[in-house]
Write an enzyme that holds these catalytic residues in place. Structure first.
Site, PDB file in Angstrom:
ATOM      1  N   SER A  42       2.340   5.037   4.409  1.00 18.03           N
ATOM      2  CA  SER A  42       2.612   4.514   3.067  1.00 18.03           C
ATOM      3  C   SER A  42       2.887   3.017   3.027  1.00 18.03           C
ATOM      4  CB  SER A  42       3.808   5.253   2.445  1.00 18.03           C
ATOM      5  OG  SER A  42       4.958   5.135   3.271  1.00 18.03           O
ATOM      6  N   ASP A 330      11.944   1.018  -3.301  1.00 20.43           N
ATOM      7  CA  ASP A 330      12.627   2.310  -3.410  1.00 20.43           C
ATOM      8  C   ASP A 330      13.497   2.457  -2.165  1.00 20.43           C
ATOM      9  OD1 ASP A 330      10.886   3.057  -1.344  1.00 20.43           O
ATOM     10  OD2 ASP A 330       9.519   4.145  -2.670  1.00 20.43           O
ATOM     11  N   HIS A 333      10.592   1.893   0.963  1.00 18.04           N
ATOM     12  CA  HIS A 333       9.510   0.912   1.007  1.00 18.04           C
ATOM     13  C   HIS A 333       9.935  -0.449   0.461  1.00 18.04           C
ATOM     14  CE1 HIS A 333       7.664   4.965   0.563  1.00 18.04           C
ATOM     15  NE2 HIS A 333       6.926   4.519   1.573  1.00 18.04           N
TER      16      HIS A 333
END
Length: 354
Positions: A42, A330, A333
């Site tokens: 991610s 968040d 990340h």
């Protein structure tokens, strides 16, 4: 009269177009980088997880609030991610598209695509936990990509693309934070040294697979300070939400082993440029000394409370007043701003390794 090889024509058009982006870095003389090909998780996924069923999605607000038009694209941040900044810095194009996007055109393929899947890892178990594309799956997609490029431009174009493109692998955080320390699948069998050895074997095998497929410029990142991610501080850092030393020490151990293995592979595969990129040192400094980089908050994310929210838990929540103040978007990340500073820090290493 000699006629232009029509198979090469799309590739030539792409090269001319790519140069109009305007590289932020100057490439060494006689060095070209036609494309960037990305594998991983991610940190670099630009939207592949949008195209199949998985819990690891972020194609909804507030993700992408600072992307072009405030559009959630499947990038796990408020805006661009490292994949985008790397192609931008190399002057290739503005964004690196996900390979699974059905609207991709020939020119997209010839200037690089992204195979990464959020929630993947070196360990194949990691991808299975979230039902995402593992690195083995990503490699199979890459093989399909190779056939498409061959059909577009022929063997000569394919050979140039494989040998001169920058191929990057960014993964491993989920292996440590989720697979090893949260689930029982590896921890009951392996201690941290044994598990990091296992991860390095998977990494080494993947790099060798890329080499066998014709790739010659391979960048592999280490792990960030996993124990200082906001979510890990909340889950295991006690009431004071301190960094979890055990997690970060595991990351550091893996980084040392991976770096040594890549040096060994470079020696074995003499015609390849294989190099390690440190993404531990600078992010740790972000967290410990946020003001030094123009941040104010290094222990929480911008979404919701910033302590635990990530992916679907972050969906439609309110965000912080000024995202520019935050290292993290968040609880897992970084923000676009943090990513830009990070890429700016290691771009010269990529250029010098070409």
């Amino acid at each position: 009269m000699k006629y232009l090889n029509l198979k090469l024509f799309p590739f030539l058009v792409v090269l001319i177009t790519a140069r109009t982006v305007g590289a932020a870095v100057k490439l060494p003389r006689n060095v070209t980088v036609p494309a960037v090909l990305m594998f991983g998780d991610s940190i670099v996924d630009t939207g592949n997880n949008n195209y199949y069923t998985t819990i690891a999605k972020c194609n909804f607000p507030p993700y992408g609030q600072d992307f072009m038009g405030g559009k959630p694209t499947g990038r796990f941040s408020n805006g661009k991610v490292p994949s985008d900044f790397i192609v931008e810095e190399l002057g290739i194009k503005d964004l690196l598209p996900p390979y699974l996007d059905p609207s991709l055109k020939d020119e997209d393929l010839l200037t690089g695509v992204n195979f990464a899947a959020g929630a993947a890892g070196w360990d194949p178990i990691t991808a299975k936990l979230s039902f995402v594309k593992s690195l083995s799956d990503q490699l199979e997609l890459f093989k399909g990509y190779i056939e498409k490029v061959k059909k577009i431009g022929g063997e000569k174009t394919l050979s140039k693309l494989l040998t001169e493109s920058v191929v990057a692998v960014v993964t491993g955080s989920n292996d440590i934070s989720n697979t090893y320390f949260i689930t029982p699948f590896r921890r009951f069998r392996d201690d941290v040294p044994a598990y990091t050895d296992l991860l390095v074997r998977y990494a080494s095998s993947f790099v060798q697979d890329l080499y066998r497929l014709g790739v010659r410029r391979i960048a592999v990142t280490g792990l960030p300070p996993v124990g200082c991610l906001p979510s890990q501080r909340t889950l295991r850092g006690g009431l004071e939400r301190k960094c979890v030393d055990e997690y970060s020490e595991a990351a550091e151990l893996f980084n040392r082993k991976l770096s040594a293995e890549l040096v060994s592979l470079k020696d074995q595969l003499g015609d390849a440029s294989i190099f390690f990129i440190d993404i531990y040192t600078v992010p740790l400094d972000f967290i410990q000394n946020p003001q030094k980089y123009g941040f104010k908050v290094g222990d929480k994310g911008c979404c919701g409370t910033g302590t635990i929210e990530v992916t679907f838990i972050c969906k439609d929540l309110a965000t912080c007043e000024n995202v520019e103040d935050y290292v993290f978007w968040d609880s897992f990340h970084p923000t676009e701003k943090a990513y830009r500073i990070l890429v700016n820090g290691f771009k010269d290493q990529i250029i010098n390794s070409l």
